[in-house]
Design a protein around this motif. Structure first.
Motif, PDB file in Angstrom:
ATOM      1  N   UNK A   1     -56.322  -3.410  20.690  1.00 53.39           N
ATOM      2  CA  UNK A   1     -57.698  -3.549  21.161  1.00 53.39           C
ATOM      3  C   UNK A   1     -57.738  -3.671  22.676  1.00 53.39           C
ATOM      4  N   UNK A   2     -58.841  -3.152  23.276  1.00 55.61           N
ATOM      5  CA  UNK A   2     -59.111  -3.434  24.679  1.00 55.61           C
ATOM      6  C   UNK A   2     -60.554  -3.091  25.024  1.00 55.61           C
ATOM      7  N   UNK A   3     -61.177  -3.946  25.816  1.00 54.01           N
ATOM      8  CA  UNK A   3     -62.450  -3.606  26.436  1.00 54.01           C
ATOM      9  C   UNK A   3     -62.186  -2.658  27.589  1.00 54.01           C
ATOM     10  N   UNK A   4     -63.024  -1.631  27.727  1.00 54.15           N
ATOM     11  CA  UNK A   4     -62.848  -0.635  28.774  1.00 54.15           C
ATOM     12  C   UNK A   4     -64.175  -0.382  29.472  1.00 54.15           C
ATOM     13  N   UNK A   5     -64.095   0.214  30.663  1.00 59.46           N
ATOM     14  CA  UNK A   5     -65.287   0.545  31.421  1.00 59.46           C
ATOM     15  C   UNK A   5     -65.226   1.952  31.960  1.00 59.46           C
ATOM     16  N   UNK A   6     -66.307   2.349  32.645  1.00 62.33           N
ATOM     17  CA  UNK A   6     -66.441   3.723  33.089  1.00 62.33           C
ATOM     18  C   UNK A   6     -66.089   3.988  34.531  1.00 62.33           C
ATOM     19  N   UNK A   7     -65.485   3.006  35.211  1.00 61.01           N
ATOM     20  CA  UNK A   7     -64.961   3.224  36.557  1.00 61.01           C
ATOM     21  C   UNK A   7     -63.597   2.561  36.672  1.00 61.01           C
ATOM     22  N   UNK A   8     -62.807   3.040  37.612  1.00 63.00           N
ATOM     23  CA  UNK A   8     -61.490   2.447  37.822  1.00 63.00           C
ATOM     24  C   UNK A   8     -61.610   0.967  38.175  1.00 63.00           C
ATOM     25  N   UNK A   9     -62.585   0.639  39.023  1.00 63.29           N
ATOM     26  CA  UNK A   9     -62.740  -0.759  39.429  1.00 63.29           C
ATOM     27  C   UNK A   9     -63.151  -1.653  38.263  1.00 63.29           C
ATOM     28  N   UNK A  10     -63.964  -1.126  37.354  1.00 68.81           N
ATOM     29  CA  UNK A  10     -64.323  -1.916  36.170  1.00 68.81           C
ATOM     30  C   UNK A  10     -63.091  -2.202  35.331  1.00 68.81           C
ATOM     31  N   UNK A  11     -62.263  -1.184  35.107  1.00 69.24           N
ATOM     32  CA  UNK A  11     -61.054  -1.391  34.319  1.00 69.24           C
ATOM     33  C   UNK A  11     -60.088  -2.334  35.016  1.00 69.24           C
ATOM     34  N   UNK A  12     -60.016  -2.262  36.322  1.00 64.97           N
ATOM     35  CA  UNK A  12     -59.176  -3.211  37.059  1.00 64.97           C
ATOM     36  C   UNK A  12     -59.692  -4.637  36.900  1.00 64.97           C
ATOM     37  N   UNK A  13     -61.017  -4.797  36.795  1.00 65.03           N
ATOM     38  CA  UNK A  13     -61.571  -6.143  36.568  1.00 65.03           C
ATOM     39  C   UNK A  13     -61.183  -6.676  35.196  1.00 65.03           C
ATOM     40  N   UNK A  14     -60.934  -5.767  34.244  1.00 66.60           N
ATOM     41  CA  UNK A  14     -60.440  -6.156  32.917  1.00 66.60           C
ATOM     42  C   UNK A  14     -58.927  -6.364  32.906  1.00 66.60           C
ATOM     43  N   UNK A  15     -58.276  -6.082  34.012  1.00 69.72           N
ATOM     44  CA  UNK A  15     -56.827  -6.227  34.081  1.00 69.72           C
ATOM     45  C   UNK A  15     -56.073  -5.101  33.401  1.00 69.72           C
ATOM     46  N   UNK A  16     -56.649  -3.892  33.432  1.00 65.52           N
ATOM     47  CA  UNK A  16     -56.000  -2.766  32.760  1.00 65.52           C
ATOM     48  C   UNK A  16     -55.992  -1.534  33.660  1.00 65.52           C
ATOM     49  N   UNK A  17     -55.203  -0.559  33.251  1.00 57.35           N
ATOM     50  CA  UNK A  17     -55.160   0.755  33.882  1.00 57.35           C
ATOM     51  C   UNK A  17     -54.966   1.787  32.787  1.00 57.35           C
ATOM     52  N   UNK A  18     -55.167   3.049  33.119  1.00 58.05           N
ATOM     53  CA  UNK A  18     -54.926   4.110  32.152  1.00 58.05           C
ATOM     54  C   UNK A  18     -53.461   4.128  31.725  1.00 58.05           C
ATOM     55  N   UNK A  19     -52.567   3.848  32.658  1.00 61.63           N
ATOM     56  CA  UNK A  19     -51.137   3.827  32.332  1.00 61.63           C
ATOM     57  C   UNK A  19     -50.813   2.716  31.346  1.00 61.63           C
ATOM     58  N   UNK A  20     -51.448   1.554  31.503  1.00 60.69           N
ATOM     59  CA  UNK A  20     -51.198   0.447  30.578  1.00 60.69           C
ATOM     60  C   UNK A  20     -51.699   0.790  29.179  1.00 60.69           C
ATOM     61  N   UNK A  21     -52.854   1.427  29.082  1.00 69.11           N
ATOM     62  CA  UNK A  21     -53.368   1.843  27.773  1.00 69.11           C
ATOM     63  C   UNK A  21     -52.432   2.853  27.114  1.00 69.11           C
ATOM     64  N   UNK A  22     -51.895   3.761  27.906  1.00 70.69           N
ATOM     65  CA  UNK A  22     -50.955   4.748  27.361  1.00 70.69           C
ATOM     66  C   UNK A  22     -49.687   4.069  26.852  1.00 70.69           C
ATOM     67  N   UNK A  23     -49.197   3.094  27.593  1.00 74.97           N
ATOM     68  CA  UNK A  23     -48.016   2.349  27.150  1.00 74.97           C
ATOM     69  C   UNK A  23     -48.274   1.641  25.825  1.00 74.97           C
ATOM     70  N   UNK A  24     -49.447   1.026  25.701  1.00 74.76           N
ATOM     71  CA  UNK A  24     -49.781   0.309  24.467  1.00 74.76           C
ATOM     72  C   UNK A  24     -49.927   1.257  23.292  1.00 74.76           C
ATOM     73  N   UNK A  25     -50.546   2.409  23.511  1.00 76.44           N
ATOM     74  CA  UNK A  25     -50.684   3.386  22.439  1.00 76.44           C
ATOM     75  C   UNK A  25     -49.315   3.857  21.957  1.00 76.44           C
TER      76      UNK A  25
END
Length: 453
Positions: A243-267
Motif C-alpha cells: 500500500x501507499x498514498x500517492x500524489x500527482x506531483x513529484x513534490x507531493x510524493x516527496x511529502x509522502x516520503x516516496x519516489x517512483x524508484x521506491x514504488x518500483x522496488x516495492x512492487x
C-alpha cells in the motif's frame, strides 16, 4: 499563447493551460483556498467554453508542470501511447466528450494508454454528473491476486476493521462482522494506528491466519508506509498487497516520503514473493483531491487535475486497487456534500478512463457540511457508474481515523438495489460458508475460532 472567450461583450483571458483548467473546474473550496478558482460563474463558463474548443493535441504539447522539474510530468510523457491516441487525436475537448458518450466499451478500452491525465481532467470539467456516470459505466477494468475484481455485474467491498489501539480482538470482531455481511472481497485492509514494523507484522500475521484458516479468496493488507512494508517483506511477512498514498506531483510524493524508484522496488519485492493465486496485481494506492494543496506542492494546478495526474503514477505499477478517499481531507478542500459528490464522480471517471481499477471511499469528516444522505447519493451514483469497490466500515464510523464512510449494510443495500454481486470466487466462498441473505454464523466461522468468545 493565451486562451480567450467572450461572454456578453466581456473577453475573458486565460494566460496558459494550467490557468484555463483551474478556471474551468466546477467550484470547490480547495481551488478557492489556493487562489486559482474562477472569480465568477461567468468566468467559469467562459473557461469551460474555451476548454471545449481546445484540441486534445494542445494538452499533450503543453505540460501543466514542466517535465524538467517534475518526474510525474516526465512519466506522463514517457508512457503516452501515440497509436492508442490516434482514434481521438483530431478531436477538441468538446468533441472528445461527444465521442466518449457515443463510444462502445471496446473503443474506450483501446484508447486508455493514449489518454493523458490532463486530457481526462479537461473533458470531465465540461461533463455533467450523468455524463461522468454514463461513460465510466462502460469502462470495465479487471484485476487479480487471490480473486478476480471488476468483472461485469460485481461490486466489491474493502473490509476496513480499524482499531484505535490495533487490538487484535477488536480487529477480529470487525472482520467477523464484515464477513458475515458479505464484505471483504476487495481486501481486508487495516489502517494501523501506529506505523512501526512490529505492529505491522502482528497485523499481517492476523490477516494471514484468518484468510488461510477459513480459505477466504481475498487479499489482506496493512496500510503501512511502503518503506515499512519493505522491511516487513525482508523479515518474511505474508504481504499480499503493498500500500501507499500517492500524489500527482513529484513534490507531493516527496511529502509522502516516496519516489517512483521506491514504488518500483516495492512492487518487485512483492512480485518476488509469488503469493498470487489467480493473478499478480500486488499494489494498492490511495489518492484524494487536496493532498497536493495541503502539502503546498500543487504548483498552481487545480486539485482535480493534480488528482488525475496521480493516476498516471498508479497506472505505471498495474495495481489491484486504486482508491480515491474523496472527502477525507476535509472541508478546506471539498466543502460540502455537493462538492464531494462531484469530486467522487470525477475521480472515478478519470481513473476508469485511464484504465485503473477504481474504488472510492465515500466519506466525509465530521466538520464538513455533509451527512449520510449525501453519501447515499454518491454511493448509488457510483454503483450505477460501475465502481469496482467501496469501503465497508462497522457502523460507517471509523473509530480509529475518526471520519464517516460507508457501512457493511450500505454496501449490501447497493448490491441489492443495483443487482450487483461480490467477486465470483468470494461469492462462491460465501455460499460454501453459509453466508447470504439473512446471514448467520456457521459452525466453521464462529466467534470462538476468531478468539472472540
Amino acid at each position: 499563447m493565451a486562451f480567450r472567450h467572450a461572454i456578453r461583450g466581456t473577453t475573458h483571458v486565460f494566460p496558459d493551460l494550467r490557468t484555463l483548467l483551474a478556471r474551468a473546474s466546477p467550484f470547490r473550496s480547495g481551488d478557492a483556498l489556493a487562489g486559482i478558482a474562477a472569480a465568477s460563474a461567468e468566468e467559469r463558463v467562459a473557461a469551460q467554453r474555451a476548454l471545449a474548443d481546445l484540441p486534445l493535441r494542445r494538452i499533450l504539447a503543453e505540460p501543466v508542470i514542466p517535465p524538467e522539474e517534475d518526474d510525474v510530468s516526465r512519466l506522463i510523457l514517457e508512457d503516452h501511447d501515440a497509436a492508442a491516441f490516434a482514434p481521438v487525436a483530431v478531436l477538441t475537448v468538446g468533441g472528445f466528450r461527444d465521442w466518449l458518450l457515443a463510444a462502445a466499451p471496446a473503443e474506450l478500452a483501446a484508447i486508455r494508454r493514449g489518454i493523458s491525465p490532463e486530457m481526462a481532467a479537461a473533458v470531465s470539467k465540461i461533463m455533467r454528473n450523468a455524463d461522468l456516470v454514463s461513460v465510466a459505466a462502460k469502462c470495465r477494468v479487471e484485476t487479480r491476486l487471490h480473486n478476480t475484481l471488476g468483472t461485469e455485474g460485481t461490486l466489491s467491498v474493502r473490509l476496513q476493521p480499524n482499531h484505535p489501539t490495533d487490538d487484535p480482538r477488536g480487529i477480529a470482531a470487525a472482520i467477523l462482522d464484515g464477513l458475515l455481511l458479505g464484505a471483504g472481497d476487495a481486501c481486508i485492509g487495516i489502517n494501523p494506528a501506529t506505523d512501526n514494523v512490529e505492529s505491522v507484522l502482528r497485523l499481517l500475521d492476523l490477516l494471514e491466519e484468518v484468510r488461510t484458516r477459513f480459505s477466504i479468496p481475498t487479499q489482506g493488507c496493512v496500510l503501512s508506509h511502503v518503506s515499512t512494508t519493505l522491511i516487513a517483506m525482508e523479515r518474511g511477512a505474508p504481504v499480499d498487497l503493498v500500500f501507499q498514498s500517492i500524489g500527482g506531483t513529484q513534490r507531493t510524493n516527496e511529502s509522502f516520503g516516496i519516489s517512483l524508484a521506491l514504488l518500483e522496488e516495492a512492487q518487485e519485492a512483492a512480485l518476488a514473493l509469488g503469493r498470487g493465486t489467480v493473478g499478480s496485481n500486488v499494489m494498492y494506492f490511495e489518492t484524494g483531491q487536496g493532498s497536493a494543496l495541503s502539502a503546498e506542492a500543487h504548483g498552481g494546478v487545480d486539485q482535480q487535475t493534480v488528482e488525475a495526474r496521480a493516476y498516471a503514477v498508479a497506472r505505471r505499477f498495474d495495481p489491484l486497487l486504486v482508491n480515491s478517499v474523496v472527502g477525507f481531507i476535509g472541508p478546506e478542500y471539498l466543502f460540502d456534500g455537493k462538492q464531494i459528490l462531484r469530486a467522487g464522480l470525477e475521480d472515478h471517471f478519470c481513473g476508469k478512463l485511464l484504465g485503473l481499477p477504481m474504488g472510492v471511499d465515500i466519506c466525509h469528516t465530521n466538520h464538513a457540511e455533509a451527512d449520510a444522505d449525501d453519501m447515499d447519493a454518491l454511493l448509488l451514483c457510483l454503483g450505477l457508474a460501475g465502481v469496482n469497490y467501496v469501503m465497508g466500515v462497522p457502523g460507517a464510523d471509523d473509530v480509529m481515523l475518526a471520519y464517516q464512510s460507508t457501512s457493511f449494510h450500505d454496501a449490501l443495500t447497493a448490491r441489492r438495489l443495483l443487482d450487483r454481486r461480490p467477486a465470483p470466487e468470494f461469492a462462491a466462498w460465501l455460499e460454501r460458508a453459509g453466508i447470504g441473505e439473512g446471514a448467520r454464523i456457521p459452525g466453521a466461522l464462529s466467534p470462538a475460532l476468531l478468539g472472540l468468545s
